[in-house]
Motif scaffolding. Structure first.
Motif, PDB file in Angstrom:
ATOM      1  N   THR A  30       0.806  -1.224   0.000  1.00 31.18           N
ATOM      2  CA  THR A  30       0.000   0.000   0.000  1.00 31.18           C
ATOM      3  C   THR A  30       0.840   1.277   0.000  1.00 31.18           C
ATOM      4  OG1 THR A  30      -0.037   0.035   2.409  1.00 31.18           O
ATOM      5  CG2 THR A  30      -1.845  -1.131   1.307  1.00 31.18           C
ATOM      6  N   GLY A  31       2.141   1.155   0.183  1.00 28.18           N
ATOM      7  CA  GLY A  31       2.981   2.350   0.276  1.00 28.18           C
ATOM      8  C   GLY A  31       2.898   3.043   1.623  1.00 28.18           C
ATOM      9  N   THR A  32       2.295   2.397   2.592  1.00 31.68           N
ATOM     10  CA  THR A  32       2.169   3.004   3.923  1.00 31.68           C
ATOM     11  C   THR A  32       3.525   2.992   4.640  1.00 31.68           C
ATOM     12  OG1 THR A  32      -0.065   2.161   4.052  1.00 31.68           O
ATOM     13  CG2 THR A  32       0.940   2.864   6.118  1.00 31.68           C
ATOM     14  N   THR A  33       3.860   4.145   5.214  1.00 31.42           N
ATOM     15  CA  THR A  33       5.120   4.264   5.939  1.00 31.42           C
ATOM     16  C   THR A  33       4.854   4.341   7.429  1.00 31.42           C
ATOM     17  OG1 THR A  33       6.128   5.476   4.111  1.00 31.42           O
ATOM     18  CG2 THR A  33       7.183   5.681   6.266  1.00 31.42           C
ATOM     19  N   GLU A  34       5.579   3.545   8.171  1.00 30.33           N
ATOM     20  CA  GLU A  34       5.514   3.655   9.628  1.00 30.33           C
ATOM     21  C   GLU A  34       6.874   4.110  10.131  1.00 30.33           C
ATOM     22  OE1 GLU A  34       4.753   1.014  13.677  1.00 30.33           O
ATOM     23  OE2 GLU A  34       4.836   0.006  11.753  1.00 30.33           O
ATOM     24  N   ILE A  35       6.880   5.151  10.939  1.00 29.40           N
ATOM     25  CA  ILE A  35       8.137   5.564  11.562  1.00 29.40           C
ATOM     26  C   ILE A  35       8.371   4.634  12.744  1.00 29.40           C
ATOM     27  CG2 ILE A  35       9.368   7.406  12.770  1.00 29.40           C
ATOM     28  CD1 ILE A  35       7.682   9.409  11.174  1.00 29.40           C
ATOM     29  N   VAL A  36       9.410   3.826  12.664  1.00 30.92           N
ATOM     30  CA  VAL A  36       9.634   2.844  13.733  1.00 30.92           C
ATOM     31  C   VAL A  36      10.646   3.340  14.763  1.00 30.92           C
ATOM     32  CG1 VAL A  36       8.896   0.821  12.418  1.00 30.92           C
ATOM     33  CG2 VAL A  36      11.262   1.597  12.241  1.00 30.92           C
ATOM     34  N   GLN A  37      11.403   4.363  14.383  1.00 33.04           N
ATOM     35  CA  GLN A  37      12.338   4.933  15.343  1.00 33.04           C
ATOM     36  C   GLN A  37      12.613   6.379  14.951  1.00 33.04           C
ATOM     37  OE1 GLN A  37      16.288   3.662  17.576  1.00 33.04           O
ATOM     38  NE2 GLN A  37      16.664   3.634  15.385  1.00 33.04           N
ATOM     39  N   PHE A  38      12.580   7.254  15.933  1.00 38.15           N
ATOM     40  CA  PHE A  38      12.986   8.633  15.669  1.00 38.15           C
ATOM     41  C   PHE A  38      13.869   9.111  16.817  1.00 38.15           C
ATOM     42  CE2 PHE A  38      13.265  12.979  14.748  1.00 38.15           C
ATOM     43  CZ  PHE A  38      12.937  13.139  13.412  1.00 38.15           C
ATOM     44  N   VAL A  39      15.110   9.411  16.477  1.00 42.62           N
ATOM     45  CA  VAL A  39      16.085   9.816  17.495  1.00 42.62           C
ATOM     46  C   VAL A  39      16.557  11.236  17.196  1.00 42.62           C
ATOM     47  CG1 VAL A  39      18.394   9.388  18.416  1.00 42.62           C
ATOM     48  CG2 VAL A  39      16.882   7.461  17.914  1.00 42.62           C
ATOM     49  N   ALA A  40      16.588  12.058  18.217  1.00 47.48           N
ATOM     50  CA  ALA A  40      17.079  13.423  18.061  1.00 47.48           C
ATOM     51  C   ALA A  40      18.259  13.645  18.993  1.00 47.48           C
ATOM     52  CB  ALA A  40      15.967  14.418  18.399  1.00 47.48           C
ATOM     53  N   SER A  41      19.283  14.285  18.460  1.00 46.49           N
ATOM     54  CA  SER A  41      20.352  14.800  19.313  1.00 46.49           C
ATOM     55  C   SER A  41      20.462  16.285  19.025  1.00 46.49           C
ATOM     56  CB  SER A  41      21.685  14.109  19.011  1.00 46.49           C
ATOM     57  OG  SER A  41      22.734  14.819  19.663  1.00 46.49           O
ATOM     58  N   ASP A  69      -1.978   8.463  16.224  1.00 44.68           N
ATOM     59  CA  ASP A  69      -1.585   7.166  15.648  1.00 44.68           C
ATOM     60  C   ASP A  69      -0.745   7.314  14.375  1.00 44.68           C
ATOM     61  OD1 ASP A  69      -3.588   8.000  13.980  1.00 44.68           O
ATOM     62  OD2 ASP A  69      -4.903   6.280  14.284  1.00 44.68           O
ATOM     63  N   ASP A  70      -0.471   8.554  13.965  1.00 46.47           N
ATOM     64  CA  ASP A  70       0.464   8.771  12.855  1.00 46.47           C
ATOM     65  C   ASP A  70       1.900   8.859  13.348  1.00 46.47           C
ATOM     66  OD1 ASP A  70      -1.420   9.050  10.716  1.00 46.47           O
ATOM     67  OD2 ASP A  70      -1.943  11.036  11.496  1.00 46.47           O
ATOM     68  N   LEU A  71       2.061   8.953  14.649  1.00 45.52           N
ATOM     69  CA  LEU A  71       3.372   9.319  15.199  1.00 45.52           C
ATOM     70  C   LEU A  71       3.903   8.253  16.140  1.00 45.52           C
ATOM     71  CD1 LEU A  71       2.373  12.990  16.006  1.00 45.52           C
ATOM     72  CD2 LEU A  71       3.949  12.293  14.217  1.00 45.52           C
ATOM     73  N   PRO A  72       5.228   8.162  16.222  1.00 47.91           N
ATOM     74  CA  PRO A  72       5.834   7.275  17.217  1.00 47.91           C
ATOM     75  C   PRO A  72       6.134   8.067  18.496  1.00 47.91           C
ATOM     76  CG  PRO A  72       7.544   8.155  15.817  1.00 47.91           C
ATOM     77  CD  PRO A  72       6.248   8.821  15.375  1.00 47.91           C
ATOM     78  N   SER A  73       6.653   7.396  19.491  1.00 45.12           N
ATOM     79  CA  SER A  73       7.284   8.121  20.586  1.00 45.12           C
ATOM     80  C   SER A  73       8.677   8.532  20.098  1.00 45.12           C
ATOM     81  CB  SER A  73       7.395   7.240  21.827  1.00 45.12           C
ATOM     82  OG  SER A  73       6.120   7.078  22.409  1.00 45.12           O
TER      83      SER A  73
END
Lengths: 265, 787, 159
Positions: B650-661, B715-719
């Motif tokens: 379907t082309g659906t993208t899930e953000i599985v990790q988001f890291v910020a420094s 539900d579009d966003l990860p932690s």
């Protein structure tokens, strides 16, 4: 919202009489589509006849595999019905995916199908389940009920009282929500009856609203599996194209959702 | 660090009213004799107004007045202006078209206000607005900036031939060309930065109240900068003289840039209040907000970057067309120029940069600053092209960045900015470590077994906050100074009020600002009150935007605290008969170090106000003000790592990790800073994957409600995993850099880099919706099949 | 005009309102309970969520007349004196910034937790995020709202 006259109906007959007396009356069920439309001044009924006060229009009855759902039953009630979940969990899951929790506390099955939004979930469910829509006047087969975009077989003064169906041996629903509205960009309900007959109904994709998909029905009748659905060529002819996606993508979603619905069944 | 001082996770003082429903937003206010306004808006993107028939509307029940643009201009109300003059390369000034608060001769976008109805109720105002008949002569419209520059395009303003507002350049074009010519590798890209609607959850609202007896106006409004609103309303629009206009921005429900500007509705309501001698209230519906709140971004850019044989950048050349919409909004000219091109060096040491920017009128809502303002556009371009170059050259994207980082400070870029502090490699390392960058290939292989395409993307962003110093921005065309003011009032009982020109609309100033004061004098935070948002209370201020409240607003407070402390020391030294140098301020006391002799803090306050025993010549009282003009911008920077999984079906993208420094310099309240980053990233995810303003070819807005404009939901966003690796800013006393925009700046390129990595096709525009990702995936497959 | 009567935050209320009055307009304009907000006109943002007969509903998508006889609870009436555990959790977890979506968010959260706890279902992070579909926040990125609801759920379970 334009000025209007509000009426509380006490019975189905009372509602019909009040609407007949109004110059441009509308029935108010859960109001989750009608009221926003009126707020945008896209609908301006002279009178609203609120059906909430009518006794006996809400509730779910399961007798064996026969299911009857009152027209004023909320999506939350359908989603939360333990009896329904036993015989037809797919429809309960479908109801649990309509709108959001607060919308589900007000929106009703009767209101939803009377509106027949081309991206609503219930029309796909009822069409695939070969449901019967009972009104104050007659019984209408789902195949005859949904007649096009926002249009139904309902006549003037006709109120939906309930919907009923025989729970199929297996059924499933999968929906790909529009990322903005969360309505179905495409939703597919698959049902396999006791005799092996398969019905597949598609919402959110058709240019004329909900429709049955012949190719998927034949393939799934021959073999009830996701891979059988995968082998069906889905034409994009007659599918909707809008700012969110084109017809080709919706054709792809029909296949993808059909596979998921079968897997979930 | 004390429990409530700098660095402490202090819970917010302001929360109580918000969680109990006692917040006071503009629309919550109801004045005596309040009337309601409704606007008649253009249904056409471009049309001549041939006539207005208000006769029916005027006769309707409850209607007080029906007012039009000819009456408005006839009363001497001035046009809306852009407050930052930017000239073309040839020295000619920008072509600013006239913008009347109510259109007189022409309408230029769907939603352009034409008539104002004032009535006893909102319903009556709306009904009457529908009864006004405007005779339009429709004109052809132009929506896209590139189209607007084409020969024969519809002309939006007569004084901007070819719809060109200005053709501006920054850097040395010949040097950039030469460097690119000699480069061992050149990467070229065309990049579209999508158009966004800011969407603070509180829609705009204004209540204008004219007091006939005093000939005085009060405006309650949803503003990020009430003083600037007052200045502009009086100096340019001549609605009321400055001393006869009080602007109050009470609780404001988010801004993100969109509430910086003065809009036609505020002007029209003030004027209508005088005309009708009534308090006039207007509150935007969400539909009106989509049609009238300034939009953000909307760039089309081609760029070329060249590398030498050692993968070092030698030159970078950029050509951007920026859509400013139908009129020049207040800061619109600065966004695609001084807030954009000046950041095109990114975190990299690039000797030769040239950027050309053409700004263009179209028949769309005016475009101005939206969270990040210019810097997200720059960062997206730089970080997309760096990632692309790394892929083309077969170099690890992290290492290509590292090889080109600026490593010593100060560093003068060829595009104005002088970076003063940072440790870019430190942030990169922290982010890579936290994201387990090394473990990615294994995670990708595992995802593939589940039928998912996993990708990873980086972005090493830099931005500039606290636009400054005033003399420098003045020389670049700014119409205002960009300092901040503060006043610290110590009461006779020792409690403290801090009046600030900054404005809080979610940022938590009532807490963080109080922490700085508590930290300074070792006082309980409950004894400190932050006052903002009222021009009758705070003398002047420039407001809150561009992450300036910390670096500029707090610095002004610190400067005022310095003065207070100096006086406190003088008073205490005099009373205690010691030298000022012997005094320490701690534990609510001014103590003689090493002794038990002390004055309680409140005793100092009392001494200042009783004035019975002050040093000779000292004025009574304990109140100090300060204006702070920074010496430089601040430069928050950092690296974001995004990891996604794409469902090929379907082309659906899930953000599985988001890291910020992030490197924000000194952090006053980590809890609040992390919240700012969370929100910024969410808006970046929105831009990268969900949000898009869409007009049809006739200029009708198709994404005009939440039914069609996809706002990020839970539900579009990860932690998010937020880390800090900080270097202090040398440009302000606390070492602050600002944190409000970083999330929205760094996240979009990290996300698109991750998705394009996952699908193996670099040709993907924002928002990367499932249909777009699916199409890009199919195109990539088709290409592989063809090969 | 229509005569309506309902109980709002424990107080009996009776009024005559125009027939087209929405419940949120009745709360904000007639009762001056301005904690319930309006953030959109398509029933999506959830800033207007209140409890009607114990269930979360969008007060912008309900006529005041339809709430005849109902028990309505707004953010102002969620607790008596002490903070409701969900209110406390939003503060303690920094689950709000500008505060505009917060009343609807807290009302939805309290309803969500009550429903899950009544049904004995586990309220996972994924479930919380899904349940928040009808509440839009532009400030927080939902990260701390999710934490607040997890904490609020624990506090509510502890009674």
């Amino acid at each position: 919202m334009y000025d209007l006259k509000y009426h509380r109906a006490t019975s189905v007959d009372d509602a019909v009489a009040k609407r007949a007396a109004a110059s441009d009356g509308q029935f108010l069920a859960g109001g989750q589509t009608l009221l926003p439309t009126m707020k945008h001044r896209l609908a301006a009924p002279s009178d609203l006849i609120d059906l909430r006060g009518i006794g006996g229009l809400a509730g779910i009855e399961v007798s064996g595999r026969n299911v009857t759902i009152g027209a004023m039953t909320t999506h939350a009630a359908v989603a939360g019905s333990a009896e329904l979940a036993k015989v037809c969990p797919a429809l309960a899951a479908l109801a649990g995916g309509i709108g959001d929790p607060a919308v589900r506390h007000q929106g009703t099955i009767g209101g939803s199908i009377a509106n027949n939004d081309p991206a609503a979930d219930y029309p796909a469910g009822l069409l695939a389940l070969a449901a019967t829509i009972s009104t104050n006047k007659r019984k209408i087969a789902a195949d005859d009920f949904f007649t096009g975009l926002f249009s139904t077989a309902l006549e003037e003064g006709e109120i939906i009282v309930s919907v009923s169906f025989e729970a199929p041996a297996q059924c499933g629903y999968a929906k790909f929500p529009n990322p903005a509205s969360r309505y179905a960009m495409t939703g597919v309900f698959v049902a396999k009856g006791g005799g092996g007959a398969v019905r597949v109904a598609v919402t959110g994709a058709g240019g004329d609203g909900v429709f049955r998909h012949d190719g998927l029905e034949k393939a799934l009748a021959a073999e009830w599996s996701a891979s059988a659905a995968d082998g069906v060529a889905i034409s994009s002819d007659g599918l909707m194209s809008d700012i969110h996606c084109d017809a080709a993508y919706r054709a792809n979603l029909i296949k993808a959702m059909a596979k998921r619905a079968v897997s979930a069944a | 660090m004390t429990e409530q001082g700098i660095g402490a996770r202090v819970l917010r003082k302001e929360d109580k009213r918000f969680i109990t429903g006692k917040g006071r937003y503009t629309d919550d206010i109801r004045n005596e004799r309040q009337a309601y306004a409704a606007f008649v808006r253009s249904p056409h993107a471009h049309a001549r107004v041939k006539g207005i028939d208000s006769a029916e509307a005027e006769k309707m029940d409850g209607v007080i007045a029906v007012l039009n643009g000819k009456q408005l201009t006839g009363d001497g109300i001035g046009n809306l202006i852009c407050g930052w003059g930017v000239s073309s390369k040839d020295g000619s000034p920008m072509n600013m078209g006239a913008w009347s608060a109510l259109a007189t001769d022409k309408v230029r976008y769907v939603g352009d206000a034409v008539v104002l109805v004032v009535a006893e109720t909102q319903a009556a105002a709306r009904a009457a607005a529908e009864a006004v008949i405007v005779d339009y002569e429709e004109l052809p419209a132009v929506v896209h900036a590139v189209d607007a520059l084409k020969k024969g395009a519809p002309q939006v303003h007569d004084n901007a031939p070819g719809n060109l507002i200005f053709d501006w350049g920054l850097g040395d074009e010949a040097a950039a060309d030469k460097a690119l010519k000699g480069a061992a590798h050149v990467t070229e890209m065309e990049i579209v930065n999508n158009r966004l609607s800011p969407n603070p959850m509180e829609p705009r609202s204004a209540i204008a109240t004219y007091d006939e007896a005093e000939d005085h106006y009060t405006l309650h409004t949803t503003s990020q900068n009430p003083h600037v609103a007052r200045l502009v309303l009086s100096a340019f629009y001549q609605v009321a003289p400055e001393h006869k206009l009080r602007v109050i921005a009470p609780d404001v429900g988010g801004g993100f840039g969109s509430k910086i500007y003065i809009y036609p509705e505020e002007i029209a309501c003030l004027w209508a209040s005088m005309k009708t001698r009534r308090s006039v209230k207007w509150t935007s519906s969400r539909s009106e907000a989509f049609m009238t709140d300034a939009h953000g971004r909307d760039h089309v850019t081609t760029a070329r970057i060249g590398f030498d044989a050692n993968n070092r950048i030698v030159g970078f050349k950029i050509d951007t067309v920026a859509n400013l919409g139908a009129y020049m909004s207040l800061f619109s000219s600065a966004v695609p120029t001084y807030l954009y091109a000046t950041l095109l060096s990114g975190q990299y040491d690039i000797a030769n940069i040239y950027c050309n920017v053409r700004t263009v009128y179209t028949n769309t809502v005016p475009v101005d600053a939206y969270r990040g303002a210019g810097r997200p556009e720059a960062c997206f371009l730089v970080e997309r092209i760096m990632e692309t170059a790394a892929r083309e050259m077969g170099v690890d994207p992290a290492e290509l960045r590292r090889a080109n980082f600026v490593k010593s400070f100060p560093h003068q870029t060829p595009v104005i900015m002088a970076y003063d502090a940072g440790d870019f490699a430190g942030n990169l390392d922290q982010a890579l470590e936290a994201a387990d960058y090394k473990g990615f290939p294994a995670r990708r292989a595992e995802a593939a077994k589940r039928g998912k395409l996993r990708g990873i993307g980086l972005a090493s962003y830099i931005e500039a906050c606290g636009i400054a110093p005033s003399a420098a921005v003045g020389s670049l065309g700014a119409g205002v100074g960009l300092w901040e003011s503060a006043e610290v009032r110590v009461n006779p009982v020792g409690t403290i009020e801090v009046l600030t020109g900054s404005h809080s609309h979610g940022q938590g100033h009532e807490t963080t600002f109080a922490q700085v004061v508590a930290d300074r004098f070792d006082l309980p935070i409950e004894n400190i009150q932050i006052v903002h948002g009222d021009t009758d209370k705070v003398q002047f201020g420039m407001g809150t935007y561009g992450s300036r409240s910390g670096p500029v607003g707090l610095s002004a407070i610190v400067k005022a605290l310095d003065k207070v402390e100096a006086k406190v020391r003088k008073i205490a030294a005099h009373v205690l008969e010691v030298s000022e140098d012997d005094l320490v301020i701690e534990n609510g006391q001014v103590k003689v170090a090493g002794t038990d002799r002390a004055m309680a803090w409140h005793e100092v306050g009392l001494a200042a106000y009783t004035a019975h025993n002050l040093p000779a010549g000292m004025e009574p009282g304990l109140k100090e003000g300060a204006f702070y003009d920074p010496t430089n911008f601040t430069f928050p920077a950092g690296t974001y790592v995004c990891e996604v999984e794409v469902d090929p079906e379907t082309g659906t993208t899930e953000i599985v990790q988001f890291v910020a420094s992030d490197d924000f310099g000194t952090i006053i309240n980590p809890m609040i800073v992390e919240g700012q980053v969370h929100g910024g990233i969410a808006q970046g995810v929105g831009q990268a994957m969900l949000e898009n303003v869409v007009y049809d070819a006739d200029g009708q807005l198709l994404s005009a409600s939440y039914m069609d404009y996809a706002m990020p939901r839970a539900d579009d966003l990860p932690s998010f995993a937020i880390h800090h690796h900080s270097t202090k800013s040398p440009s302000n006393p606390l070492g602050l850099k600002g944190c409000g925009e970083a999330g929205a700046i760094g996240s979009p390129p990290a996300i698109i880099n991750a998705i394009t990595d996952a699908i193996g096709n670099n040709d993907l525009d924002m928002p990367a919706t499932p249909p777009r990702v699916w199409a890009a995936l199919n195109a990539a497959s088709a290409k592989i099949a063809a090969e | 005009m229509t005569e309506i009567s309902m109980t709002v935050n424990g107080k009996r209320t009776r009024a005559a309102v125009p027939d087209n009055t929405l419940l949120v307009e009745f709360l904000r304009e007639h009762l001056r309970l301005t904690g319930t907000h309006v953030g959109c006109d398509t029933s999506q943002c959830g800033a207007c969520v209140v409890h009607v007969d114990g269930r979360a509903m969008k007060s912008c998508t309900m006529l005041a007349a339809s709430a005849e006889g109902a028990e309505v609870t707004t953010i102002e009436g969620l607790s008596n004196g002490e903070l409701h555990p969900m209110q406390a959790a939003f503060k303690e977890n920094h689950g709000l910034q500008c505060g505009f979506c917060t009343p609807g968010m807290i009302m939805s959260a309290a309803d969500m937790v009550a429903r899950y706890q009544a049904a004995g279902r586990e309220l996972t992070e994924k479930a919380i995020r899904h349940e928040l579909e009808g509440n839009i926040c532009r400030c927080t990125g939902y990260h701390n709202i999710v934490r607040a609801i997890q904490d609020g759920a624990a506090k509510m379970a502890a009674g």
